[in-house]
Design a protein around this motif. Structure first.
Motif, PDB file in Angstrom:
ATOM      1  N   THR A 235       0.860  -1.188   0.000  1.00 15.69           N
ATOM      2  CA  THR A 235       0.000   0.000   0.000  1.00 15.69           C
ATOM      3  C   THR A 235       0.889   1.228   0.000  1.00 15.69           C
TER       4      THR A 235
ATOM      5  N   GLU B 283       1.076   5.756  -0.072  1.00 13.51           N
ATOM      6  CA  GLU B 283       0.401   7.036   0.142  1.00 13.51           C
ATOM      7  C   GLU B 283       1.408   8.164   0.002  1.00 13.51           C
TER       8      GLU B 283
ATOM      9  N   VAL C   2       2.032  11.498   1.549  1.00 13.37           N
ATOM     10  CA  VAL C   2       1.592  12.155   2.788  1.00 13.37           C
ATOM     11  C   VAL C   2       1.980  13.632   2.731  1.00 13.37           C
TER      12      VAL C   2
END
Length: 514
Positions: free
Chosen positions: A78, A80, A82
């Motif tokens: 996963t 991301e 940020v």
């Protein structure tokens, strides 16, 4: 039941030849193209591009890296991007531990109480998480590039990929994922892996600490850090960085006039700001030897690091000073050539890793030659970069520097020092037996020589943060910045054969994590 198509290999078991072949194909087929595109984007660190957000270059390299990672379809990964307020973004990815690893969900964590109590990790135990680190921001252009090269013009030549950021440190995120893919390809058990890729490292990582705090629970219990932002003593073996110098910097300004005046009229009455600058710097540095004078800027070299320097000096010898592009060198037996500060390889290693040094990296108040008339200039300003031994506190050094330089100015000139921040250096923790074995196994498997150890003169602010936050973690700090790779300067290059072997070595070490 039918047998699984791919049998999971025991922990630590990895076909080294297959790893290197897999990694090589990944580099040749995809990663080189990605880094080539990355070089072309002038994603200068925010300290060198105040309008970084408006220009969008940092966002572009982060998005490109994220898109590439997602396209790899690593099982369980996963990812991301940020963002905290107006700070530079970080890229965070997470890969769960494989089912066959001791730290996988439902299995007791290595070094913890089986009951789930609060017993601390044993020194060197990996526990749940491997943290992989790199950065995507870059140094500015600098001058002196070869006529056929440029900072934003990638060029592949003789196994070297030239361009700003190629080796420092744009390759790191791609190499990290390629190492994981090599593990997955052989179904080799591995612990939980997280990646933290920042975009403020070249500016001192001042944006990073808030992210580390915000992501602390998601980082988990880090037991091994893989940092790919360091250097190599040569391209013949794996090199483990055992220490990093700190950094204290700022701008020293000497003002004597409110405006420039005719030098014939004023010289001899008005003191030169440059002469006062020299006097003030003489408080800090012995200009004849380069030794920093305040005792507080020095520290004792640990016995282990001294022994390692002696062993490394025996490997590298005079290559330690041959690696630099000297302006005046020996040609055909001439006796006129530039000498390094020392030709003793042990002293050279200690000078660049455990002793403080001063560099002037910028100047203002000095016009270009074409604009330099016979004028006594009103001021001189220098940007100072003070490299500190690993065990000297940077914040204290910056304050001591200010007190030393501003006190009792000659001729009552206006002398000011504005600190530009600092970063405390880092000294690696004791090496756990499993980690030492893994490093040597990886180096022998992929380079045909044991792992070397070397201190580095540069600064990676994150390492000190991580050592404080995870004092039991092992630190695989390594990188591709070998001889003449010239990070921060002109003609920076990524040594592709070494990068491939380093990627394979990282996979090898992770495979042996307990």
């Amino acid at each position: 039941m039918n047998a699984p198509l791919h049998k999971e290999m025991p922990a630590g078991t990895l076909d080294a030849a297959r790893v290197l072949a897999d990694v090589g194909r990944q580099w040749d087929g995809d990663i080189v193209r990605q880094i080539t595109d990355y070089i072309a984007i002038p994603a200068k660190s925010p300290g060198f591009d105040a309008d970084w957000a408006a220009h969008g270059h940092i966002d572009a390299v982060v998005r490109n890296a994220a898109s590439w990672i997602e396209a790899q379809k690593v099982p369980g990964l996963t990812l991301e991007i940020v963002r905290l307020g107006n700070r530079t973004p970080v890229l965070f990815f997470e890969i769960p531990a494989s089912a066959g690893h001791a730290a996988a969900p439902g299995r007791p964590k290595q070094g913890t109480a089986p009951s789930g109590g609060s017993e601390p990790h044993a020194v060197g135990s990996v526990g749940a998480t491997v943290l992989m680190y790199g950065h995507l921001d870059k140094q500015p252009e600098f001058t002196g590039w070869r006529n056929d090269l440029g900072p934003w013009t990638p060029k592949l030549e003789d196994g070297k990929l030239y361009g700003r950021g190629s080796a420092d440190d744009g390759y790191a995120v791609y190499a990290s994922i390629a190492a994981v893919q090599a593990l997955k390809a052989q179904n080799t058990p591995h612990p939980r892996i997280v990646g933290l890729i920042e975009t403020c490292e070249e500016s001192g990582s001042y944006d990073l600490l808030p992210y580390v705090d915000a992501l602390r629970t998601r980082l988990g219990d880090v037991g091994l850090v893989v940092c790919l932002d360091s250097g190599a003593g040569n391209y013949d073996q794996l090199w483990l960085t055992t220490s990093l110098r700190g950094l204290a910097g700022g701008v020293l300004k000497v003002e004597v006039l409110t405006e420039g005046v005719h030098s014939g009229d004023a010289s001899g009455v008005v003191p030169s700001s440059f002469r006062i600058m020299r006097q003030v710097l003489d408080r800090l540095e012995d200009s004849a030897t380069g030794r920093l004078l305040p005792a507080s800027f020095h520290c004792e070299v640990p016995a282990e690091r001294l022994a390692q320097a002696q062993a490394t000096a025996a490997i590298l010898g005079d290559e330690l000073h041959k690696r630099f592009p000297w302006a005046h060198h020996d040609c055909g037996g001439s006796t006129a050539f530039t000498l390094p500060t020392t030709t003793d390889p042990v002293e050279a290693l200690l000078n660049r890793t455990w002793r403080p040094t001063l560099s002037v990296t910028g100047a203002e108040g000095l016009p270009a030659f074409k604009d330099a008339g016979n004028v006594l200039r009103p001021y001189t300003a220098f940007k100072l970069s003070l490299r500190l031994p690993p065990l000297v506190d940077a914040a204290q050094a910056v304050q001591q520097l200010k007190n030393l330089l501003e006190d009792n100015a000659p001729y009552q000139a206006k002398v000011t020092f504005v600190g530009g921040g600092g970063a405390t250096g880092w000294n690696a923790p004791s090496t756990a037996p499993w980690f030492e074995r893994a490093l040597n196994d990886a180096s022998n498997a992929h380079f045909g020589a044991p792992c070397g150890t070397i201190g580095q003169g540069g600064t990676i602010p994150l390492m000190n943060m991580l050592s404080q936050g995870f004092p039991k973690a092992q630190m695989m700090v390594c990188g591709v910045l070998g001889p003449k790779s010239n990070a921060h300067g002109p003609n920076e290059f990524l040594h592709l054969p070494y990068a491939k072997k380093l990627t394979a070595a990282v996979a090898h070490v992770i495979a042996q994590c307990p």
